[in-house]
Design an enzyme around this catalytic site. Structure first.
Site, PDB file in Angstrom:
ATOM      1  N   SER A 223       0.802  -1.219   0.000  1.00  0.00           N
ATOM      2  CA  SER A 223       0.000   0.000   0.000  1.00  0.00           C
ATOM      3  C   SER A 223       0.830   1.262   0.000  1.00  0.00           C
ATOM      4  O   SER A 223       1.891   1.333   0.610  1.00  0.00           O
ATOM      5  CB  SER A 223      -0.955   0.008   1.195  1.00  0.00           C
ATOM      6  OG  SER A 223      -0.240   0.401   2.337  1.00  0.00           O
ATOM      7  N   LYS A 224       0.284   2.225  -0.718  1.00  0.00           N
ATOM      8  CA  LYS A 224       0.930   3.522  -0.828  1.00  0.00           C
ATOM      9  C   LYS A 224       1.095   4.140   0.561  1.00  0.00           C
ATOM     10  O   LYS A 224       2.119   4.694   0.900  1.00  0.00           O
ATOM     11  CB  LYS A 224       0.012   4.390  -1.694  1.00  0.00           C
ATOM     12  CG  LYS A 224       0.576   5.701  -2.091  1.00  0.00           C
ATOM     13  CD  LYS A 224      -0.410   6.373  -3.018  1.00  0.00           C
ATOM     14  CE  LYS A 224       0.039   7.800  -3.298  1.00  0.00           C
ATOM     15  NZ  LYS A 224      -0.797   8.446  -4.270  1.00  0.00           N
ATOM     16  N   ARG A 225       0.033   3.989   1.347  1.00  0.00           N
ATOM     17  CA  ARG A 225       0.017   4.621   2.660  1.00  0.00           C
ATOM     18  C   ARG A 225       1.111   4.080   3.572  1.00  0.00           C
ATOM     19  O   ARG A 225       1.723   4.797   4.350  1.00  0.00           O
ATOM     20  CB  ARG A 225      -1.356   4.421   3.305  1.00  0.00           C
ATOM     21  CG  ARG A 225      -1.684   5.421   4.378  1.00  0.00           C
ATOM     22  CD  ARG A 225      -3.179   5.488   4.638  1.00  0.00           C
ATOM     23  NE  ARG A 225      -3.778   4.151   4.655  1.00  0.00           N
ATOM     24  CZ  ARG A 225      -3.856   3.391   5.730  1.00  0.00           C
ATOM     25  NH1 ARG A 225      -3.413   3.821   6.876  1.00  0.00           N
ATOM     26  NH2 ARG A 225      -4.413   2.195   5.665  1.00  0.00           N
TER      27      ARG A 225
ATOM     28  N   GLY B 199       3.860   3.000   2.576  1.00  0.00           N
ATOM     29  CA  GLY B 199       5.171   3.305   1.983  1.00  0.00           C
ATOM     30  C   GLY B 199       5.904   2.091   1.450  1.00  0.00           C
ATOM     31  O   GLY B 199       7.128   2.080   1.396  1.00  0.00           O
TER      32      GLY B 199
END
Ligand code: GLU
Length: 472
Positions: A247-249, A251
């Protein structure tokens, strides 16, 4: 036949780990056989286009050493290599399919399509495929906007074979008459990839297994156009522990996130090659050249590959160990600056810091944790430390050491080191009874990196202050 593969990213943002894995495998499959690795930019989805994303693709592939033989900037005999510059092809073949009754013009409005969905149809109901030629002509004369849809059979089944997942068969009634050319004459991805892979003589189509379910549509398109299908190589899913998505969140989704944390592109490529592939032996550290010669398609796995950041860090630490202090410093510097650690420090100090922690570090950003753990401590002895220092002879050892250090002008590790021995001689202590008190009394810890280096990093003032505090 010489192998030709293509990496075909869409310029929709940074390069995702899953995409980079496709790039790595696509590169290796071509290069293993001395084939051609092609870069094609798939930018027909204008809504998702992100400014700067094409540069991010070039940057990522270049830094990873995945150099392409043909591509937008390199040219080649099968260009252009950017889909938006190949628009004529898509229209031409879409119309050819209409001509062959393998596709049809669909005039349905958004409202009608929505009502089809509302009625519970899982796919387009094929209304426009039943229009007569006259009806089609009439609608065109009226200027009714249309898309072109692939005409798929209602009965029978379609099969294709993937090198990794084997032969897969799908009932034709499950396949939708998908749109191949939109109202604005842009092709959909599902159409453009077939046209381009054929026109670019791609022999092996390597991509993530999320495309498995669309592949029967491609098979039908190849058949309708009378073209030979490429070899398909679908790569297993990349997931996190527990099957979660990267996930982008958190990182951990993008190549750039890892570079930013101080991971090395070579190490990332090395680790990523192990996501769904393994060599015959248990080796895990490979340069790109080694990977190229070791890689074999038949060792690509079907089951989801787990992306384990700890394992990546372990692989990265191998690469860190091989770096020069200068190169490692470059990687650590942005983090040291961000945490205000080096603003008043000399080059020598920074070099020592990097030297001390090089062997303990897995990636650049970790220098901050190490600094905090060993240097930026609250100087407080625990019971064990206090007990150790209360032993007979310790006070004498600390006193001698303090006196010797007081005279050191240049507080460098190499100047401090001989004074430890000298302390031992003068105070009559040795082994554990020499080293331990010195370490505990200066760092409040019983372990840590090379003591003279740590002392020089702490600086004379701090070290003397701490010793004075404890000397009775
Ligand atoms: N443009 C597609 C993507 O970025 C490419 C998929 C493929 O390799 O065919 O996912």
């Amino acid at each position: 036949m010489a192998i030709r593969t293509r990496f075909a990213p869409s310029p929709t943002g940074f390069i995702h780990v899953g995409n980079l894995r496709s790039a790595v495998f696509t590169y290796l499959i071509a290069k293993k056989e001395k084939g051609t690795f092609i870069l094609r930019i798939e930018d027909t989805d204008q809504e998702r286009f992100v400014e700067g994303a094409v540069d991010a693709i070039y940057y990522t592939l270049n830094t990873c050493g995945l150099l392409w033989d043909e591509g937008p900037d390199k040219g080649g005999d099968f260009g252009p290599y950017i889909q938006s510059e190949r628009m004529d092809n898509y229209k031409k073949y879409a119309l050819e399919l209409v001509e062959k009754k393998e596709a049809y013009k669909c005039f349905c409005t958004e409202e009608r399509l929505a009502s089809v969905k509302e009625k519970g149809y899982a796919k387009y109901d094929g209304l426009c495929s039943r229009l007569t030629d006259e009806e089609v002509k009439q609608k065109e004369l009226e200027g009714t906007p249309y898309v072109i849809r692939q005409k798929t059979p209602d009965t029978g089944a379609t099969s294709f074979t993937c090198k990794v997942f084997g032969t897969i068969t799908i009932d034709n009634k499950e396949i939708e008459d998908q749109i191949i050319l939109k109202t604005d004459e842009y092709p959909t991805y599902n159409f453009a990839n077939v046209i381009d892979d054929h026109l670019m003589n791609i022999t092996h189509v390597v991509r993530g297994n999320e495309y498995l379910t669309s592949t029967p549509k491609y098979t039908l398109l190849y058949k309708a156009l009378g073209w030979e299908e490429p070899t398909y190589v679908h790569l297993p899913l990349v997931v996190k522990e527990g099957g979660k998505k990267l996930s982008k969140r958190e990182g951990d989704a993008y190549f750039a996130d890892f570079v930013q944390k101080g991971f090395l592109p070579e190490a990332i490529v090395n680790y990523i090659a192990l996501l769904g592939w393994s060599p015959e032996d248990n080796e895990e550290i490979f340069t790109l050249e080694e990977l190229t010669s070791r890689f074999t398609m038949d060792r690509i796995n079907k089951s989801p590959a787990t992306f384990d950041v700890k394992k990546l860090a372990w692989v990265n630490s191998h690469y860190i160990k091989k770096l020069s202090i200068e190169d490692l410093k470059e990687i650590c510097m942005p983090h040291l600056v961000e945490h205000d650690i080096v603003q008043d420090k000399s080059e020598d100090w920074i070099n020592s810091l990097i030297t001390v922690f090089k062997d303990r570090m897995s990636f650049g950003e970790e220098i901050i944790d190490l600094y905090n753990e060993f240097l930026e401590i609250e100087f407080k002895l625990d019971d064990e430390g206090t007990e150790f220092l209360n032993q007979e002879g310790v006070n004498e050892t600390l006193t001698v050491f303090r006196n010797l250090l007081t005279d050191v002008e240049d507080f460098k590790a190499e100047n401090i080191k001989p004074l430890i021995k000298q302390t031992g001689k003068e105070a009559g202590s040795k082994g554990k009874m020499l080293y331990m008190p010195l370490r505990i009394a200066t760092t409040a810890s019983m372990h840590g990196p090379d003591l003279p280096q740590v002392l020089s990093l702490l600086g004379k003032e701090t070290v003397l202050e701490r010793l004075n505090l404890l000397i009775k």
